[in-house]
Design a protein around this motif. Structure first.
Motif, PDB file in Angstrom:
ATOM      1  N   GLY A 189       0.919  -1.153   0.014  1.00  0.00           N
ATOM      2  CA  GLY A 189       0.068   0.133  -0.095  1.00  0.00           C
ATOM      3  C   GLY A 189       0.911   1.291   0.117  1.00  0.00           C
ATOM      4  N   ARG A 196      -1.234   2.241 -11.012  1.00  0.00           N
ATOM      5  CA  ARG A 196      -0.512   2.386  -9.998  1.00  0.00           C
ATOM      6  C   ARG A 196       0.789   3.075 -10.213  1.00  0.00           C
ATOM      7  N   SER A 240       0.401   2.451  -4.274  1.00  0.00           N
ATOM      8  CA  SER A 240      -0.428   1.156  -3.835  1.00  0.00           C
ATOM      9  C   SER A 240       0.374   0.033  -4.128  1.00  0.00           C
TER      10      SER A 240
END
Length: 122
Positions: free
Chosen positions: A15, A67, A85
């Motif tokens: 994350g 991402r 992420s």
């Protein structure tokens, strides 16, 4: 002598984010495409993202499309990879490379950096 030096790798939790940089020296690559590739243990090197010399075209692998963002600064002869992420499956050695063509094909890249390790913990 042409040199590509990656930096910015490290250990991050799932994350999280990292920004990789690749500084080129030895010649000017402002008219060349630049790309990022990665290689995980036991796997083949795979394409991650590429950017053309004008920065008006980029191409990302599907698994990182939403991402990761590739960008470049021709004045600094540097290409970047912003990775958000992050997932454990993104763990790999990341390499930057230079090509005369805007392409995802590794064999068409002429110059390569030594790589920087990215490790994403779960």
């Amino acid at each position: 002598q042409v040199q590509l030096v990656e930096s910015g790798g490290g250990l991050v939790q799932a994350g999280g984010s990292l920004r990789l940089s690749c500084a080129a020296s030895g010649r000017t690559f402002s008219s060349y495409a630049m790309g990022w590739f990665r290689q995980a243990p036991g796997k083949e090197r795979e394409f991650v993202a590429a950017i053309n010399w004008r920065s008006d075209s980029t191409y990302n692998q599907d698994s990182v499309k939403s991402r990761f963002t590739i960008s470049r600064d021709n004045a600094k002869n540097t290409v970047y990879l912003q990775m958000n992420s992050l997932k454990p499956e993104d763990t790999a050695i990341y390499y930057c490379a230079v090509s005369s063509r805007f392409t995802p094909t590794p064999s068409l890249y002429s110059y390569w950096g030594q790589g920087t390790q990215v490790t994403v913990s779960s």
